[in-house]
Design a protein around this motif. Structure first.
Motif, PDB file in Angstrom:
ATOM      1  N   LEU A 155      -1.206   2.046  -4.581  1.00 43.31           N
ATOM      2  CA  LEU A 155      -0.810   2.604  -3.289  1.00 43.31           C
ATOM      3  C   LEU A 155       0.289   1.776  -2.636  1.00 43.31           C
ATOM      4  O   LEU A 155       0.188   0.546  -2.550  1.00 43.31           O
ATOM      5  N   ASP A 156       1.302   2.487  -2.184  1.00 43.75           N
ATOM      6  CA  ASP A 156       2.349   1.870  -1.369  1.00 43.75           C
ATOM      7  C   ASP A 156       1.909   2.071   0.082  1.00 43.75           C
ATOM      8  O   ASP A 156       1.887   3.205   0.585  1.00 43.75           O
ATOM      9  N   CYS A 157       1.534   1.005   0.745  1.00 38.87           N
ATOM     10  CA  CYS A 157       0.918   1.150   2.077  1.00 38.87           C
ATOM     11  C   CYS A 157       1.933   1.478   3.166  1.00 38.87           C
ATOM     12  O   CYS A 157       1.552   1.706   4.305  1.00 38.87           O
ATOM     13  N   ARG A 158       3.219   1.492   2.838  1.00 38.34           N
ATOM     14  CA  ARG A 158       4.202   1.945   3.832  1.00 38.34           C
ATOM     15  C   ARG A 158       4.363   3.463   3.749  1.00 38.34           C
ATOM     16  O   ARG A 158       4.143   4.166   4.728  1.00 38.34           O
ATOM     17  N   HIS A 207       1.212   7.314  -3.829  1.00 40.51           N
ATOM     18  CA  HIS A 207       0.174   6.696  -4.646  1.00 40.51           C
ATOM     19  C   HIS A 207       0.149   7.300  -6.034  1.00 40.51           C
ATOM     20  O   HIS A 207       0.694   8.383  -6.262  1.00 40.51           O
ATOM     21  N   ASP A 208      -0.505   6.583  -6.924  1.00 37.10           N
ATOM     22  CA  ASP A 208      -0.571   7.029  -8.303  1.00 37.10           C
ATOM     23  C   ASP A 208      -1.860   6.471  -8.904  1.00 37.10           C
ATOM     24  O   ASP A 208      -2.329   5.423  -8.481  1.00 37.10           O
ATOM     25  N   TRP A 209      -2.416   7.180  -9.881  1.00 36.56           N
ATOM     26  CA  TRP A 209      -3.650   6.713 -10.515  1.00 36.56           C
ATOM     27  C   TRP A 209      -3.297   6.073 -11.861  1.00 36.56           C
ATOM     28  O   TRP A 209      -2.624   6.701 -12.687  1.00 36.56           O
ATOM     29  N   ASP A 230      -8.937   0.291   2.158  1.00 37.39           N
ATOM     30  CA  ASP A 230     -10.340   0.581   1.837  1.00 37.39           C
ATOM     31  C   ASP A 230     -10.670   2.059   2.043  1.00 37.39           C
ATOM     32  O   ASP A 230     -11.326   2.691   1.207  1.00 37.39           O
ATOM     33  N   GLN A 231     -10.207   2.602   3.166  1.00 41.17           N
ATOM     34  CA  GLN A 231     -10.475   4.016   3.457  1.00 41.17           C
ATOM     35  C   GLN A 231      -9.747   4.905   2.439  1.00 41.17           C
ATOM     36  O   GLN A 231     -10.273   5.922   1.993  1.00 41.17           O
ATOM     37  N   PHE A 232      -8.538   4.473   2.066  1.00 42.78           N
ATOM     38  CA  PHE A 232      -7.759   5.251   1.096  1.00 42.78           C
ATOM     39  C   PHE A 232      -8.489   5.301  -0.244  1.00 42.78           C
ATOM     40  O   PHE A 232      -8.634   6.360  -0.863  1.00 42.78           O
ATOM     41  N   ALA A 233      -8.983   4.147  -0.691  1.00 41.62           N
ATOM     42  CA  ALA A 233      -9.666   4.084  -1.995  1.00 41.62           C
ATOM     43  C   ALA A 233     -10.962   4.882  -1.951  1.00 41.62           C
ATOM     44  O   ALA A 233     -11.318   5.585  -2.902  1.00 41.62           O
ATOM     45  N   SER A 234     -11.690   4.795  -0.828  1.00 44.17           N
ATOM     46  CA  SER A 234     -12.974   5.474  -0.723  1.00 44.17           C
ATOM     47  C   SER A 234     -12.783   6.999  -0.785  1.00 44.17           C
ATOM     48  O   SER A 234     -13.631   7.719  -1.299  1.00 44.17           O
ATOM     49  N   VAL A 268      -1.045  -2.237  -3.041  1.00 45.76           N
ATOM     50  CA  VAL A 268      -2.427  -2.606  -3.394  1.00 45.76           C
ATOM     51  C   VAL A 268      -2.853  -1.818  -4.637  1.00 45.76           C
ATOM     52  O   VAL A 268      -2.255  -0.789  -4.963  1.00 45.76           O
ATOM     53  N   LEU A 269      -3.898  -2.318  -5.296  1.00 43.89           N
ATOM     54  CA  LEU A 269      -4.405  -1.632  -6.497  1.00 43.89           C
ATOM     55  C   LEU A 269      -5.945  -1.652  -6.499  1.00 43.89           C
ATOM     56  O   LEU A 269      -6.566  -2.362  -7.287  1.00 43.89           O
TER      57      LEU A 269
END
Ligand code: GLA
Length: 395
Positions: A189-192, A196-198, A174-178, A45-46
């Motif tokens: 984000l690799d959800c597995r 993550h990277d910005w 959503d929680q990760f981004a927040s 996801v991005l």
């Protein structure tokens, strides 16, 4: 003049409880640039955090009572720490309760507290007001009671609160981004693995969001049904690809080879997820190379896939995206979030005149076609949850 949200919760606290709050926390909502319905398939996801969200101001109590006041709903809720129950008459409080419940379930000692909560995101509008509320509650309880949670544990706990207490089988995006969002950056984000990277974004473009005003009820069966269809796809594909665990493990090539194994509807759902994962990887690459033409195509394909294969768009979302695509300066338009209503996003050059022109172009066209004017917001990528420990602090 309207006060920043965090100052407002501080002010409201003094009215609702008398005296001063000990701490104030803010957690933002998010928009997802691309990678829709991929998180619960262990994909990519991005998203990016936005500068609207939920704030909470509060302090400890000497007993084990929790008293919450929602400044948006003008409602109070009161309960004991050892009797935390889901309550349909106070939906907003269930997010806080879910977080408190899970912290305790994980052996963390909390005490009583009283707090005021207020948000400035449209609720149920697809900008993750629920995730912001879970994250803000988790950081608030963590700071107030001196608990030290690892970042990823806090994010997982906020997601679990939604899965187990609120009852929505959402993924972790959503929680990760927040919590983890970065200023002027999108969050890849690799959800597995949760690696993550910005990725830089805010230099040249802003994100314009239109809200259809069509409310989706995430808890409603549609979202959970899509999730089950993906799981069914994995079961059917495992007959020929026994090592796969989720749709994340299915390459485009294997999908093309084995799609005959799948029922008609399940095939469409799987095709969306598998192609969308690739689009996220391609978008990250294109952003790094500032290849805006490529991004425009990827966003369009993502929207079409959500509309035709995943079937989570609606007439209002399609109208906004179609209109935006007629504007010469947009470099990417699609629906964002779970769908079934909610918002669209549009990447527009960071120039006030261009943004103003784009907004009137789309809003006028929408009004002509549907007789309504959609709300809009202009966002730059923002930092994740913030903890402010004194009254002078501003977000
Ligand atoms: C909602 C969920 C997320 C994600 C999106 C769709 O926002 O909370 O976990 O699944 O829908 O991409």
């Amino acid at each position: 003049m309207t006060l920043p949200l965090t100052e407002e919760t501080q002010e409201r606290f003094s009215e609702a409880f008398i005296g001063q709050p000990e701490i104030t926390v803010f957690a933002p909502g998010r928009v997802n640039l691309i990678g829709e319905h991929t998180d619960y398939n262990e994909g990519y996801v991005l998203p990016m955090a936005v500068d609207k969200g939920v704030a909470i101001s509060g302090r400890k109590r000497s007993d084990s009572k929790i008293i919450l006041y929602s400044s948006d709903f003008h409602q109070k809720d009161e309960f004991h720490l050892d009797a935390i129950r889901h309550d349909i008459s106070r939906p907003w409080a269930n997010y806080f309760k879910g977080v408190a419940y899970l912290l305790r379930k994980n052996g963390i000692t909390l005490g009583g507290c009283e707090a005021v909560i207020k948000g400035d995101l449209p609720q149920g509008g697809g900008l993750s007001s629920s995730a912001a509320l879970e994250v803000v509650s988790a950081v608030f309880l963590e700071k107030l009671f001196g608990v030290n949670l690892e970042d990823l544990d806090l994010v997982r706990l906020a997601q679990q609160a939604e899965n187990e207490f609120v009852g929505v089988q959402c993924g972790i995006m959503d929680q990760f981004a927040s919590y983890m969002g970065g200023k002027d950056h999108a969050l890849f984000l690799d959800c597995r693995s949760l690696e993550h990277d910005w990725v830089p974004l805010g230099q040249d473009y802003k994100v314009v969001v239109f809200n259809t005003g069509v409310k989706r009820e995430l808890a409603s069966s549609d979202y959970n049904e899509r999730r089950h269809q993906c799981e069914e796809g994995v079961r059917q594909l495992m007959k020929v690809l026994p090592s796969i665990r989720s749709l994340r493990d299915v390459s485009l090539r294997d999908f093309e080879k084995y799609q005959g194994q799948l029922d008609k509807v399940v095939l469409k759902r799987c095709r969306h997820v598998i192609t969308e994962n690739q689009r996220v990887l391609d978008t990250v690459e294109a952003l790094k190379n500032k290849n805006w033409l490529r991004i425009k195509v990827l966003f369009r394909e993502s929207h079409e896939s959500l509309r035709d294969d995943y079937e989570v768009s609606c007439h209002e979302l399609d109208t906004l995206v179609d209109l935006a695509q007629e504007h010469p300066l947009q470099v990417g338009s699609r629906m964002t979030g779970a769908g079934f209503g909610g918002c669209t996003i549009h990447l527009i050059p960071k120039d006030e005149q261009v943004i103003g022109n784009f907004v009137s172009f789309v809003a006028d066209g929408y009004h002509k076609r549907l007789g309504k004017t959609p709300d809009h917001y202009v966002f730059s990528p923002s930092t994740g949850a913030k903890f402010l420990n004194d009254r002078a602090a501003k977000r």
